[in-house]
Design a protein around this motif. Structure first.
Motif, PDB file in Angstrom:
ATOM      1  N   UNK A 145       0.967  -1.224  -0.206  1.00  0.00           N
ATOM      2  CA  UNK A 145      -0.322  -0.155  -0.022  1.00  0.00           C
ATOM      3  C   UNK A 145       0.995   1.093   0.106  1.00  0.00           C
ATOM      4  N   UNK A 146       0.095   2.447  -0.993  1.00  0.00           N
ATOM      5  CA  UNK A 146       0.461   3.208  -0.681  1.00  0.00           C
ATOM      6  C   UNK A 146       0.872   4.358   1.174  1.00  0.00           C
ATOM      7  N   UNK A 147       0.166   3.830   1.845  1.00  0.00           N
ATOM      8  CA  UNK A 147       0.146   4.292   3.486  1.00  0.00           C
ATOM      9  C   UNK A 147       1.379   3.975   3.475  1.00  0.00           C
ATOM     10  N   UNK A 148       1.545   2.336   4.085  1.00  0.00           N
ATOM     11  CA  UNK A 148       2.571   2.600   3.977  1.00  0.00           C
ATOM     12  C   UNK A 148       3.594   2.146   3.419  1.00  0.00           C
ATOM     13  N   UNK A 149       4.134   2.738   2.188  1.00  0.00           N
ATOM     14  CA  UNK A 149       4.915   3.201   1.921  1.00  0.00           C
ATOM     15  C   UNK A 149       5.452   4.818   2.216  1.00  0.00           C
ATOM     16  N   UNK A 150       3.940   5.473   2.405  1.00  0.00           N
ATOM     17  CA  UNK A 150       4.388   6.927   3.313  1.00  0.00           C
ATOM     18  C   UNK A 150       4.947   6.191   4.773  1.00  0.00           C
ATOM     19  N   UNK A 151       4.636   5.099   5.569  1.00  0.00           N
ATOM     20  CA  UNK A 151       4.817   5.263   6.857  1.00  0.00           C
ATOM     21  C   UNK A 151       6.494   4.908   7.325  1.00  0.00           C
ATOM     22  N   UNK A 152       6.881   3.634   6.161  1.00  0.00           N
ATOM     23  CA  UNK A 152       8.380   3.247   5.461  1.00  0.00           C
ATOM     24  C   UNK A 152       9.252   4.701   5.719  1.00  0.00           C
ATOM     25  N   UNK A 153       8.853   5.504   4.879  1.00  0.00           N
ATOM     26  CA  UNK A 153       9.478   6.839   4.320  1.00  0.00           C
ATOM     27  C   UNK A 153       9.660   8.014   5.642  1.00  0.00           C
ATOM     28  N   UNK A 154       8.678   7.960   6.319  1.00  0.00           N
ATOM     29  CA  UNK A 154       8.912   8.747   7.497  1.00  0.00           C
ATOM     30  C   UNK A 154       9.267   8.338   8.365  1.00  0.00           C
ATOM     31  N   UNK A 155       9.294   6.661   8.444  1.00  0.00           N
ATOM     32  CA  UNK A 155      10.626   6.249   9.598  1.00  0.00           C
ATOM     33  C   UNK A 155      11.725   5.904   9.235  1.00  0.00           C
ATOM     34  N   UNK A 156      12.611   6.386   8.168  1.00  0.00           N
ATOM     35  CA  UNK A 156      13.477   6.865   7.456  1.00  0.00           C
ATOM     36  C   UNK A 156      14.234   7.554   8.609  1.00  0.00           C
ATOM     37  N   UNK A 157      12.844   8.660   8.377  1.00  0.00           N
ATOM     38  CA  UNK A 157      13.396   9.878   8.210  1.00  0.00           C
ATOM     39  C   UNK A 157      13.773  10.107  10.031  1.00  0.00           C
ATOM     40  N   UNK A 158      12.697   9.790  11.082  1.00  0.00           N
ATOM     41  CA  UNK A 158      13.085  10.041  11.867  1.00  0.00           C
ATOM     42  C   UNK A 158      13.424   9.161  13.128  1.00  0.00           C
ATOM     43  N   UNK A 159      14.242   7.553  12.375  1.00  0.00           N
ATOM     44  CA  UNK A 159      15.836   6.834  12.537  1.00  0.00           C
ATOM     45  C   UNK A 159      16.596   7.504  12.829  1.00  0.00           C
ATOM     46  N   UNK A 160      16.640   8.374  12.204  1.00  0.00           N
ATOM     47  CA  UNK A 160      18.189   9.349  11.832  1.00  0.00           C
ATOM     48  C   UNK A 160      17.856  10.991  13.184  1.00  0.00           C
ATOM     49  N   UNK A 161      16.954  10.785  13.504  1.00  0.00           N
ATOM     50  CA  UNK A 161      16.419  12.241  14.700  1.00  0.00           C
ATOM     51  C   UNK A 161      16.821  11.205  16.040  1.00  0.00           C
ATOM     52  N   UNK A 162      16.719  12.314  17.503  1.00  0.00           N
ATOM     53  CA  UNK A 162      17.236  11.575  18.871  1.00  0.00           C
ATOM     54  C   UNK A 162      15.156  11.859  19.186  1.00  0.00           C
ATOM     55  N   UNK A 163      14.571  11.604  18.917  1.00  0.00           N
ATOM     56  CA  UNK A 163      12.698  11.678  18.573  1.00  0.00           C
ATOM     57  C   UNK A 163      12.478  10.521  18.924  1.00  0.00           C
ATOM     58  N   UNK A 164      11.339  10.432  20.272  1.00  0.00           N
ATOM     59  CA  UNK A 164      10.887   8.951  20.565  1.00  0.00           C
ATOM     60  C   UNK A 164       9.746   9.028  19.636  1.00  0.00           C
ATOM     61  N   UNK A 165       9.617   7.899  19.390  1.00  0.00           N
ATOM     62  CA  UNK A 165       8.729   7.660  18.425  1.00  0.00           C
ATOM     63  C   UNK A 165       7.274   6.347  19.415  1.00  0.00           C
ATOM     64  N   UNK A 166       6.538   6.789  18.893  1.00  0.00           N
ATOM     65  CA  UNK A 166       5.373   6.351  18.381  1.00  0.00           C
ATOM     66  C   UNK A 166       4.852   5.163  17.681  1.00  0.00           C
ATOM     67  N   UNK A 167       4.722   3.959  18.172  1.00  0.00           N
ATOM     68  CA  UNK A 167       4.333   3.317  16.673  1.00  0.00           C
ATOM     69  C   UNK A 167       3.013   2.566  17.238  1.00  0.00           C
ATOM     70  N   UNK A 168       1.263   2.845  16.637  1.00  0.00           N
ATOM     71  CA  UNK A 168       0.213   2.221  17.066  1.00  0.00           C
ATOM     72  C   UNK A 168      -0.275   1.459  15.629  1.00  0.00           C
ATOM     73  N   UNK A 169      -0.939   1.025  16.316  1.00  0.00           N
ATOM     74  CA  UNK A 169      -1.557  -0.444  15.255  1.00  0.00           C
ATOM     75  C   UNK A 169      -2.397  -1.322  15.292  1.00  0.00           C
ATOM     76  N   UNK A 170      -2.740  -2.370  14.878  1.00  0.00           N
ATOM     77  CA  UNK A 170      -4.039  -3.357  14.819  1.00  0.00           C
ATOM     78  C   UNK A 170      -2.476  -4.361  15.195  1.00  0.00           C
TER      79      UNK A 170
END
Length: 187
Positions: A145-170
């Motif tokens: 899905x395009x939605x998952x492509x967006x999630x992966x692309x954002x996750x790649x960007x966020x992985x390079x930061x020192x931010x805390x990340x919350x992942x939610x889903x079923x």
């Protein structure tokens, strides 16, 4: 070495079971009543528990209620009066199984070996899952899905930061896989 807490008020049976279990290579601590068992559980770490259901100072089900994080799935109840409600209650509260007195030492050993086998399988599963997950990269995640492509692309960007990340889903949507990929690509 597997350490067992054997709680039985009848001294002869307790000694017989202790001898049998020790001859199988287990380390066995004894308790004749709830008070002693309670103290030992608080002071020592045990791998497996064998509780007589009825003790002079109460029913051992109290120990299942009091220490579920230690006893759940690792307790064999022995009883002279196995009533259906009593056995069902013990199993519901986390006992692995029960044996009727007079206890055949070989049956008790078989129950203990079954508990050990199940615990080893669970630990092996967790270890294997952790090892597999530790190697995940973003390129290992399969999606359409395009939605998952967006999630992966954002996750790649966020992985390079020192931010805390919350992942939610079923359940089963890949949160843990994604978190491992993020972890593996972060500092």
């Amino acid at each position: 070495m597997i350490k067992i807490l054997l709680v039985e008020d009848k001294e002869n049976l307790r000694r017989l079971l202790k001898m049998e279990l020790e001859s199988e290579g287990f380390k066995v601590e004894e308790a004749p009543d709830l008070k002693t068992a309670n103290r030992k559980i608080r002071q020592e770490v045990f791998d497996i528990f064998v509780f007589d259901l009825v003790l002079p100072d109460g029913e051992s089900i109290i120990l299942l209620d009091k220490f579920p994080h230690f006893t759940k799935g690792r307790t064999v109840i022995i009883t002279a009066n196995p009533t259906i409600p009593g056995v069902v209650d013990a199993i519901k509260k986390g006992a692995f199984n029960y044996l009727e007195k007079p206890v055949e030492p070989e049956l008790l050993v078989a129950q203990i070996e079954k508990i050990i086998e199940i615990c080893q399988l669970k630990n092996g599963h967790h270890t294997m899952a952790s090892e597999m997950a530790s190697d995940f990269t973003f390129d290992d995640i399969i999606y359409e899905s395009k939605q998952m492509e967006t999630v992966i692309s954002r996750a790649r960007i966020l992985a390079a930061t020192d931010n805390t990340i919350l992942i939610q889903g079923e359940t089963g949507c890949g949160k843990e896989v994604l978190s491992h990929a993020i972890h593996n690509h972060s500092n």
